[in-house]
Enzyme design. Structure first.
Site, PDB file in Angstrom:
ATOM      1  N   ASP A  61      -0.840  -4.088  -0.820  1.00  0.00           N
ATOM      2  CA  ASP A  61       0.147  -4.769  -1.637  1.00  0.00           C
ATOM      3  C   ASP A  61       1.325  -5.393  -0.884  1.00  0.00           C
ATOM      4  OD1 ASP A  61       2.606  -4.805  -3.060  1.00  0.00           O
ATOM      5  OD2 ASP A  61       2.254  -3.088  -4.194  1.00  0.00           O
ATOM      6  N   PHE A  93       5.407   2.712  -2.503  1.00  0.00           N
ATOM      7  CA  PHE A  93       6.236   2.696  -3.627  1.00  0.00           C
ATOM      8  C   PHE A  93       5.378   3.611  -4.638  1.00  0.00           C
ATOM      9  CE2 PHE A  93       7.772   0.366  -7.301  1.00  0.00           C
ATOM     10  CZ  PHE A  93       9.141   0.251  -6.880  1.00  0.00           C
ATOM     11  N   TYR A 137       9.375 -11.764  -7.554  1.00  0.00           N
ATOM     12  CA  TYR A 137      10.918 -11.685  -7.775  1.00  0.00           C
ATOM     13  C   TYR A 137      11.641 -11.336  -6.438  1.00  0.00           C
ATOM     14  CZ  TYR A 137       9.783  -7.199  -9.243  1.00  0.00           C
ATOM     15  OH  TYR A 137       9.371  -5.588  -9.212  1.00  0.00           O
TER      16      TYR A 137
END
Ligand SMILES: *Cc1c(COP(=O)(O)O)cnc(C)c1O
Length: 424
Positions: A198, A129, A223
């Site tokens: 991560d 990412f 989230y």
């Protein structure tokens, strides 16, 4: 061959089915984007309203103590710990994933600088990412390290005696491919390298065993699969064997050993608490707690192991139905079929039109998303996340039916489906 009736039977037999009622799913929507923004838990609106009107409105500053505001990072952290193979007191919820990555990567580099100063390279994956890569690039520039980007199959060979840190995202956001955390951590340690993981697409999506696998540092997002709400505080874990070795660079008062002593000198709090920086977003913490409590409800029905089993069944079914019902339309599959290598999403590819097909699906109420390729090695991606807390087998059937109709009719070629928005 699977039919709609097969899927309905699977739903009827699904022991996790009651969990769907904990969420407020909009009418007419099949939500396959819980990997990007999780769904609203039914308790969240009332709980946030209560924090606003009662705890803030009436309690005012007393609520830091009386409503337990001050301890929220640790309380959320303990709830998250149960999902990622960490122990109570080892995780705090705070800040964003990007900021937490900056903290742990910086601490890891400090350890290496002291223990093995000749090691000057951070290895990561080219398709990680981007924010992870940006944070690493900035730190490398500041600290005199170099970021080396490799493909997944090159990771083992890249671990030379110059590598300080291996920074990986456990489940790849573009492909849904999952690394073997235990095996890679072992390889890295054998090569004298620290690991930073991560867990943005892992926490709440797949079982994670940070401590058993011997990981060094981890961060993750709340989230997405944890349903904490937009911008929910992220989390950070440091293996207790490293937690007190260095200050993290954002040495704010919330990470101080005695924040209310108001002394001019920084004294880091013991353990993970030093990874806090400043005052926490209490309204967001309250919403996050509602998301985390849906996992507490899932615990009674088999917890992460049961969620994982259902997630694999959902993603298997989606792959099978796409193959069975959407053949001949140029779709490819980049997500591994092998269970041990798969997260909780399925990513399809198409030479062209991927963006517009996703838009046409969204217009029909099937919400997935699009991730652009690089025009070379990595193709454009149609991404579908499957959250076993609230997605059922009939949803999978219906999503594939819509995909089939979108492809069959060619409706995705309409101009309105080809306009890009700011957030994809
Ligand atoms: C979603 C995601 C992030 C998000 O970072 P923020 O700081 O919350 O914007 C970071 N890393 C990975 C791998 C992600 O998937």
């Amino acid at each position: 061959m699977k039919t709609l009736e097969t899927c309905q039977t699977l739903d009827a037999q699904d022991p996790l089915r009651p969990l769907r009622d904990l969420f407020s799913l909009p009418e007419g929507v099949i939500y396959l984007d819980g990997n990007s923004l999780g769904v609203l838990p039914k308790t969240a609106a009332a709980r946030v309203a209560e924090v606003v009107t009662e705890e803030w409105g009436q309690g005012l500053i007393r609520s830091w103590n009386s409503a337990g505001w001050f301890d929220m990072p640790q309380r959320m952290g303990d709830k998250i710990a149960t999902l990622i193979g960490a122990d109570a007191g080892e995780v705090v919820a705070t800040d964003s994933t990007s900021i937490n990555l900056f903290k742990v990567l910086s601490a890891a580099l400090s350890m290496v600088q002291q223990d093995a100063p000749q090691r000057k390279i951070i290895v990561s994956e080219r398709s990680n990412f981007p924010t992870d890569l940006y944070i690493a690039q900035a730190l490398c520039a500041e600290r005199g390290f170099k970021l080396q980007l490799v493909e997944p199959e090159e990771i083992a060979a890249s671990l030379t005696d110059e590598v300080a840190v291996l920074m990986l995202t456990h489940v790849n956001y573009r492909t849904g491919a999952m690394h073997d955390m235990a095996a890679i951590t072992q390889l890295a340690h054998a090569a004298g390298t620290l690991t930073v993981w991560d867990l943005a697409h892992s926490a709440g999506a797949v079982p994670v065993a940070l401590k058993a696998d011997g990981a060094d540092f981890a961060v993750g997002c709340s989230y997405k699969y944890l349903n904490g709400g937009p911008g929910a505080p992220a989390f950070v874990w440091v293996n207790p064997i490293h937690a007190e070795r260095f200050w993290q660079p954002l040495a704010g008062w919330w990470g101080h050993a005695a924040p209310f002593a108001f002394t001019p000198d920084y004294q880091p709090a013991p353990g993970i608490n030093r990874y806090l920086c400043g005052t926490q977003p209490i309204l967001s913490m309250a919403a996050l707690e509602c998301g985390l409590d849906t996992f507490a409800a899932a615990q009674a029905l088999g917890g992460m192991a049961a969620l994982r089993q259902k997630s694999l069944a959902l993603t298997d079914l989606f792959m099978e139905l796409v193959e069975q019902r959407c053949a001949g339309y140029g779709l490819g599959l980049v997500t591994p079929r092998e269970h041990s290598q798969r997260g909780s999403q399925v990513c399809l590819t198409r030479q062209s039109g991927a963006f517009a097909i996703v838009q046409a699906l969204i217009a029909r109420g099937v919400i997935g998303d699009f991730r652009a390729g690089d025009g070379q090695v990595h193709p454009d991606i149609l991404r579908f996340g499957f959250t076993p807390l609230y997605i059922g087998f009939e949803d999978v059937w219906n999503a594939v039916e819509h995909l089939k109709q979108v492809l069959e009719s060619g409706e995705w070629q309409a101009p309105e489906f080809n306009q890009k928005h700011t957030v994809t």
